[in-house]
Enzyme design. Structure first.
Site, mmCIF file in Angstrom:
data_model
loop_
_atom_site.group_PDB
_atom_site.id
_atom_site.type_symbol
_atom_site.label_atom_id
_atom_site.label_comp_id
_atom_site.label_asym_id
_atom_site.label_seq_id
_atom_site.Cartn_x
_atom_site.Cartn_y
_atom_site.Cartn_z
ATOM 1 N N GLN A 62 0.849 -1.200 0.000
ATOM 2 C CA GLN A 62 0.000 0.000 0.000
ATOM 3 C C GLN A 62 0.885 1.251 0.000
ATOM 4 O O GLN A 62 1.914 1.287 0.670
ATOM 5 C CB GLN A 62 -0.903 0.008 1.228
ATOM 6 C CG GLN A 62 -2.001 -1.039 1.167
ATOM 7 C CD GLN A 62 -2.838 -1.017 2.436
ATOM 8 O OE1 GLN A 62 -3.443 -0.006 2.771
ATOM 9 N NE2 GLN A 62 -2.839 -2.130 3.157
HETATM 10 P P1 GTP Z 1 -0.493 -6.232 0.261
HETATM 11 O O1 GTP Z 1 -0.204 -7.014 1.490
HETATM 12 O O2 GTP Z 1 -1.673 -5.315 0.416
HETATM 13 O O3 GTP Z 1 0.704 -5.478 -0.253
HETATM 14 O O4 GTP Z 1 -0.926 -7.273 -0.908
HETATM 15 P P2 GTP Z 1 -0.186 -8.622 -1.355
HETATM 16 O O5 GTP Z 1 0.761 -8.314 -2.457
HETATM 17 O O6 GTP Z 1 0.376 -9.340 -0.174
HETATM 18 O O7 GTP Z 1 -1.365 -9.453 -2.017
HETATM 19 P P3 GTP Z 1 -2.151 -10.699 -1.370
HETATM 20 O O8 GTP Z 1 -1.277 -11.884 -1.266
HETATM 21 O O9 GTP Z 1 -2.842 -10.221 -0.154
HETATM 22 O O10 GTP Z 1 -3.183 -11.024 -2.549
HETATM 23 C C1 GTP Z 1 -4.132 -10.067 -3.007
HETATM 24 C C2 GTP Z 1 -5.276 -10.771 -3.711
HETATM 25 O O11 GTP Z 1 -4.823 -11.372 -4.920
HETATM 26 C C3 GTP Z 1 -5.902 -11.909 -2.900
HETATM 27 O O12 GTP Z 1 -7.297 -11.862 -3.079
HETATM 28 C C4 GTP Z 1 -5.320 -13.159 -3.521
HETATM 29 O O13 GTP Z 1 -6.172 -14.272 -3.411
HETATM 30 C C5 GTP Z 1 -5.187 -12.732 -4.981
HETATM 31 N N1 GTP Z 1 -4.106 -13.456 -5.690
HETATM 32 C C6 GTP Z 1 -2.813 -13.561 -5.297
HETATM 33 N N2 GTP Z 1 -2.096 -14.259 -6.200
HETATM 34 C C7 GTP Z 1 -2.957 -14.617 -7.179
HETATM 35 C C8 GTP Z 1 -2.801 -15.343 -8.409
HETATM 36 O O14 GTP Z 1 -1.724 -15.820 -8.804
HETATM 37 N N3 GTP Z 1 -3.933 -15.489 -9.167
HETATM 38 C C9 GTP Z 1 -5.137 -14.969 -8.787
HETATM 39 N N4 GTP Z 1 -6.163 -15.181 -9.599
HETATM 40 N N5 GTP Z 1 -5.305 -14.272 -7.652
HETATM 41 C C10 GTP Z 1 -4.240 -14.092 -6.858
#
Ligand code: GTP
Ligand code: MG
Length: 171
Positions: A62
């Protein structure tokens, strides 16, 4: 080498790109969760997989937390940069954040390997690894070893390929 030591790996990328999900896939099955929430600040976790024993700094993507990333550049042994390949609008924001990372003295003056995951390869609009690579101008990175592969953090497709590269790049 780092064979019996801990490598520090900094995991960055925009919010919602899938950083926490991808790390979750690397956990042992019995401690994986299906309740991933946006990371607040960052979280630190130890992993041991595919020849790499490492401490991951899972940063929040974020915008209000992105300034925290730079605190870890100096001490990290590698960087994982995750891109949501279906987010064609914000790939230019990702590009901007990458440029800032690369120009930071704690990164530009050190030879740290960078692994890029073109994540969410399963989504309808996903750019290929080549598409992401060209949107981010990765070919301009000439003073570091880097690698990009497509991934699906939910099924783990492509994840091991990347981690194996990282493992060999750190040692
Ligand atoms: P922050 O902690 O806010 O920086 O986000 P993050 O990068 O850690 O992302 P997070 O792992 O929380 O995933 C965000 C969303 O993307 C979730 O709803 C996951 O289920 C979805 N997501 C993550 N990887 C994939 C993927 O390879 N394919 C799909 N379709 N969805 C994904
Ligand atoms: Mg997260």
């Amino acid at each position: 080498g780092l064979r019996n030591r801990e490598a520090n790996v900094l995991v960055v990328g925009l919010d919602n790109s899938g950083k926490t999900s991808l790390l979750n896939f690397l956990r042992p099955l019995e401690v994986q969760t299906n309740n991933i929430v946006p990371t607040v600040g960052f979280s630190v976790e130890h992993f041991s997989c595919h020849g790499l024993s490492f401490t991951a700094f899972d940063m929040s993507g974020q915008s209000r937390y992105r300034t925290l990333w730079a605190n870890y550049y100096r001490t990290t042994n590698a960087i994982i940069f995750i891109i949501d390949s279906s987010d064609r609008t914000r790939i230019f924001v990702a590009r901007e954040e990458l440029q800032q990372l690369l120009s930071h003295p704690d990164v530009s003056k050190r030879n740290i390997p960078i692994l890029f995951f073109a994540n969410k390869m399963d989504t309808r609009d996903a750019l290929s690894d080549i598409g992401v690579s060209s949107a981010l101008s990765l070919e301009d990175i000439t003073n570091k070893s880097w690698y990009i592969c497509s991934s699906n953090a939910l099924t783990g497709e492509g994840v091991v390929t990347g981690i194996e590269w990282l493992s060999s790049a750190i040692k």
